[in-house]
Design an enzyme around this catalytic site. Structure first.
Site, PDB file in Angstrom:
ATOM      1  N   CYS A   2       0.830  -1.009   0.429  1.00 16.02           N
ATOM      2  CA  CYS A   2      -0.608  -0.331  -0.098  1.00 16.02           C
ATOM      3  C   CYS A   2       1.094   1.299   0.352  1.00 16.02           C
ATOM      4  O   CYS A   2       1.480   1.153   1.071  1.00 16.02           O
ATOM      5  CB  CYS A   2      -0.638  -0.531   1.321  1.00 16.02           C
ATOM      6  SG  CYS A   2      -1.769  -1.732   1.150  1.00 16.02           S
ATOM      7  N   ASN A  96      -1.617   1.223   5.754  1.00 12.78           N
ATOM      8  CA  ASN A  96      -1.057   0.368   5.196  1.00 12.78           C
ATOM      9  C   ASN A  96      -0.049  -0.214   6.515  1.00 12.78           C
ATOM     10  O   ASN A  96      -0.066   0.108   7.521  1.00 12.78           O
ATOM     11  CB  ASN A  96       0.769   1.465   5.553  1.00 12.78           C
ATOM     12  CG  ASN A  96       0.840   0.210   4.129  1.00 12.78           C
ATOM     13  OD1 ASN A  96       1.207  -1.237   3.641  1.00 12.78           O
ATOM     14  ND2 ASN A  96       2.158   1.055   3.522  1.00 12.78           N
ATOM     15  N   GLY A  97      -0.819  -1.663   6.464  1.00 15.47           N
ATOM     16  CA  GLY A  97      -0.346  -3.132   7.436  1.00 15.47           C
ATOM     17  C   GLY A  97      -1.233  -4.105   7.897  1.00 15.47           C
ATOM     18  O   GLY A  97      -2.367  -3.957   6.250  1.00 15.47           O
ATOM     19  N   LYS A 466      13.940 -13.484 -12.208  1.00 17.00           N
ATOM     20  CA  LYS A 466      13.569 -12.536 -12.950  1.00 17.00           C
ATOM     21  C   LYS A 466      12.683 -12.621 -14.071  1.00 17.00           C
ATOM     22  O   LYS A 466      11.594 -12.521 -14.412  1.00 17.00           O
ATOM     23  CB  LYS A 466      14.560 -11.662 -13.335  1.00 17.00           C
ATOM     24  CG  LYS A 466      15.717 -11.048 -13.082  1.00 17.00           C
ATOM     25  CD  LYS A 466      15.090  -9.717 -11.936  1.00 17.00           C
ATOM     26  CE  LYS A 466      14.742  -9.378 -11.270  1.00 17.00           C
ATOM     27  NZ  LYS A 466      15.065  -9.373 -10.080  1.00 17.00           N
ATOM     28  N   GLU A 469       8.909 -13.715 -12.203  1.00 14.48           N
ATOM     29  CA  GLU A 469       8.645 -12.913 -11.692  1.00 14.48           C
ATOM     30  C   GLU A 469       7.870 -11.223 -13.079  1.00 14.48           C
ATOM     31  O   GLU A 469       6.744 -10.770 -12.481  1.00 14.48           O
ATOM     32  CB  GLU A 469       9.312 -11.635 -11.290  1.00 14.48           C
ATOM     33  CG  GLU A 469       9.755 -11.674  -9.377  1.00 14.48           C
ATOM     34  CD  GLU A 469      11.335 -10.376  -9.188  1.00 14.48           C
ATOM     35  OE1 GLU A 469      10.483 -10.193  -8.015  1.00 14.48           O
ATOM     36  OE2 GLU A 469      11.463 -10.361 -10.088  1.00 14.48           O
ATOM     37  N   HIS A 485      19.175 -34.985  -9.049  1.00 11.77           N
ATOM     38  CA  HIS A 485      18.238 -34.776  -8.205  1.00 11.77           C
ATOM     39  C   HIS A 485      17.381 -34.693  -8.409  1.00 11.77           C
ATOM     40  O   HIS A 485      16.280 -34.148  -6.768  1.00 11.77           O
ATOM     41  CB  HIS A 485      18.567 -34.563  -6.731  1.00 11.77           C
ATOM     42  CG  HIS A 485      20.856 -35.165  -6.141  1.00 11.77           C
ATOM     43  ND1 HIS A 485      20.503 -36.573  -6.461  1.00 11.77           N
ATOM     44  CD2 HIS A 485      21.729 -34.586  -6.813  1.00 11.77           C
ATOM     45  CE1 HIS A 485      22.139 -36.587  -6.318  1.00 11.77           C
ATOM     46  NE2 HIS A 485      22.693 -35.633  -6.764  1.00 11.77           N
TER      47      HIS A 485
HETATM   48  C1  G6P Z   1       9.588  -7.797  -2.698  1.00 11.20           C
HETATM   49  C2  G6P Z   1      10.675  -7.271  -4.634  1.00 11.20           C
HETATM   50  C3  G6P Z   1      11.580  -7.873  -4.694  1.00 11.20           C
HETATM   51  C4  G6P Z   1      12.934  -7.519  -3.891  1.00 11.20           C
HETATM   52  C5  G6P Z   1      12.237  -8.211  -2.143  1.00 11.20           C
HETATM   53  C6  G6P Z   1      13.793  -7.690  -1.153  1.00 11.20           C
HETATM   54  O1  G6P Z   1       9.511  -9.206  -3.201  1.00 11.20           O
HETATM   55  O2  G6P Z   1       9.460  -7.055  -5.281  1.00 11.20           O
HETATM   56  O3  G6P Z   1      12.264  -7.003  -6.394  1.00 11.20           O
HETATM   57  O4  G6P Z   1      14.197  -8.222  -4.149  1.00 11.20           O
HETATM   58  O5  G6P Z   1      11.286  -7.202  -2.264  1.00 11.20           O
HETATM   59  O6  G6P Z   1      13.611  -6.277  -1.414  1.00 11.20           O
HETATM   60  P1  G6P Z   1      14.165  -4.972  -0.996  1.00 11.20           P
HETATM   61  O7  G6P Z   1      13.699  -3.464  -1.012  1.00 11.20           O
HETATM   62  O8  G6P Z   1      14.719  -5.106   0.505  1.00 11.20           O
HETATM   63  O9  G6P Z   1      15.537  -5.400  -1.477  1.00 11.20           O
END
Ligand code: G6P
Length: 584
Positions: A2, A96-97, A466, A469, A485
């Protein structure tokens, strides 16, 4: 997750809030809404879906708050989107939360009309109940203290000249803009309006007037002097510029960032190396892409500096934490500096007396404020949900630190400059058209495998991440020795297998794995400095010693990008994902 954006005295509040929400879009969301004060009355607008080219139909106003919602409690509906109102319709909240005890609190709200399935809406009604006993600030104070979990709220009442902000977990940043103080979930979204910010800390509550900010401790009930921080990022750094997507822009920025870090981080990596040498044991902690950087760091430290580092995923760190003590060192890696599992790992480590060093991209973020020391990644604002340049920045710093431990920083610098040169070659139009052509060949695949060995293994994991995602193709990074394995059972005729084959100690083994998958019908794509008969498709990627993983990952980022674009998906805002994961 959010996003929250509020203004206190803007000549066109509704438009400014809408623009602010657009700058928060990258965090990931599924619905949005705005509330403003018009002729002393609260007016509200809520929508399901993306903002894209939407306009707000609200009157311009000067005071209000907006929200982008990433659904947790209750489906993606207009009723569940924020802001939520109390029964009087005079008070609006954005949240948010997650309110952990919302079901219990909801039982107290007999006689109130609740129109959503969210945990958030109860906050508006709880404040409404307290309001007759005092003013808006005290009603918010009493209510917020009763919320369990990690929460951030903004409260707006049509009869009060200020916004109230309180937090116990998710980030909130106050923009200092005399005459029109602002509030947002992140610093970058405030940049077009101000570069002066105050970070609200956990268990603080703020009254935000146009010309004044008053902060109080929620626990001690005492006033707190706000500390103003100056942010050196430029607003235009957070723009797409000439690029179709932020992700592509961020991929292009990488070679420059690597060169910059190789030149500018000698002192800081030397200090980090000293801390590592002094520690009895060193842990790294991170989530998602940042965790794969931590894993790559483990290989760098082991191969280059013969030093053991133990990487842990943020959400799993607790189960390793029994081994922490005052002589341990924890290195926390995070682009946003807000990822909740990483934040909580730090808090846990600090309870054991452990020193924490943050490798963080966003200056002033929660992790950088919590850490005993911060090493900034200097990658500039990263907006695409799938992290790219912050990943490479982390690799560059870890690689340089590993060479510092061997007292050979020059070698690390040379490897990084070489990697930056190779990344520029990867971005040459001829090379790009080879990657684009490959994306067309494999776009209909149901599964893609990425094989790596040794240092290339974390790169394989990151490339697979990547791909899944943003293109939504199932992809798996596999240490090539593990093929037999399990994963090999899934190889069929035509299954694309990317093979990371730098010409180093891993070459023979990885080629032999490539032969095994090829024998089962796989379509073998080699990323390697030289062609090999086993490759059905070869992408030439020159080696750069320990830094070879850097250009390999860039090729993987580009492949994922072209796959997403080919399938018609927005690579910047993948479904269900959020840039900054601030709830558990
Ligand atoms: C989310 C994002 C990722 C990111 C991860 C950790 O999953 O979509 O792209 O690698 O959070 O985020 P940070 O800000 O701690 O690197």
């Amino acid at each position: 997750m959010c996003g929250i954006f509020g203004v206190t005295n803007d000549p066109d509040a509704a438009q400014t809030i809408l623009a602010g929400l657009k700058r928060l879009e990258y965090r990931g969301y599924d619905s949005w809404g705005i509330a403003v004060k018009d002729h002393l009355r609260l007016k509200l607008e809520k929508h399901v879906g993306k903002i894209s080219l939407s306009r707000t139909h609200l009157p311009s106003s000067h005071f209000g708050v907006g929200h982008t919602r990433w659904a947790t409690h209750g489906g993606v509906t207009q009723a569940n989107s924020h802001p939520h109102l109390d029964c009087s319709g005079k008070l609006a909240i954005v949240h948010n939360g997650i309110v952990d005890n919302w079901a219990t609190l909801k039982k107290e709200l007999k006689g109130h009309h609740l129109s959503s399935q969210t945990d958030s809406e109860i906050i508006a009604h709880l404040i409404e109940r307290e309001l007759p006993k005092g003013d808006l600030l005290s009603a918010c104070q009493k209510t917020f203290k009763r919320l369990q979990g990690l929460n951030a709220i903004i409260v707006f009442h049509q009869d009060y000249p200020y916004l109230v902000a309180a937090k116990s977990g998710s980030p909130l940043v106050i923009g200092v803009n005399p005459g029109n103080h602002l509030i947002s979930s992140d610093t970058a979204s405030l940049l077009p309006l101000t570069n002066k910010v105050i970070y609200l800390e956990d268990n603080q509550i703020a009254q935000i007037f146009p010309d004044l900010v008053k902060i109080m401790s929620l626990t001690k009930q005492s006033p707190i002097k706000p500390r103003i921080n100056i942010i050196n990022w430029q607003a235009k750094q957070a723009d797409k510029g000439k690029f179709a997507h932020f992700m592509l822009k961020e991929i292009y920025e990488q070679s420059q960032i690597i060169d910059l870090l190789a030149r500018s981080k000698l002192y800081e990596t030397e200090q980090l190396a000293k801390r590592i040498t002094q520690a009895d044991q060193v842990f790294t902690v991170a989530c998602g892409t940042a965790f794969y950087a931590a894993l790559a760091g483990q290989y760098f430290f082991s191969r280059i500096a013969k030093r053991q580092i133990i990487p842990a995923i943020g959400s799993e760190f607790y189960y390793h934490a029994d081994f922490l003590n005052k002589k341990s060192l924890l290195i926390a890696l995070s682009q946003s500096g807000e990822t909740i599992d990483t934040v909580q790992s730090i808090q846990h480590a600090q309870k054991a007396g452990c020193r924490v060093i943050g490798l963080v991209n966003v200056p002033g973020s929660t992790i950088s404020r919590l850490s005993n020391q911060t090493l900034l990644l200097e990658a500039g604002p990263e907006k695409a949900v799938a992290s790219t340049k912050a990943f490479l920045a982390k690799l560059a710093i870890l690689l340089l630190t590993a060479h510092q431990l061997r007292h050979q920083p020059q070698v690390g610098q040379d490897e990084l400059h070489q990697a930056a040169r190779v990344v520029r070659r990867v971005l040459h139009p001829d090379h790009l058209s080879r990657i684009r052509a490959l994306s067309r060949k494999i776009v209909s695949a149901g599964n893609i495998f990425v094989l790596g060995k040794g240092q290339s293994y974390p790169a394989a994991l990151e490339i697979a991440l990547k791909i899944k995602e943003i293109s939504y193709i199932h992809a798996e990074g596999v240490p090539s020795g593990e093929l037999k394995h399990g994963p090999i059972a899934l190889i069929q005729k035509g299954t694309p297998c990317l093979v990371l084959a730098p010409d180093d100690e891993t070459y023979a083994d990885i080629i032999s794995s490539a032969l095994e998958v090829k024998a089962r019908g796989a379509y073998v794509i080699g990323l390697s400095p030289r062609n090999n008969p086993v490759f059905d498709y070869w992408l030439a990627v020159p080696d750069c010693s320990h830094a070879s993983i850097i250009p390999h990952v860039v090729v993987g980022q580009l492949l994922a990008y072209y796959l997403a674009v080919k399938k018609g998906f927005d690579p910047d805002m993948p479904r269900n994902l959020a840039k900054s994961v601030t709830v558990k």
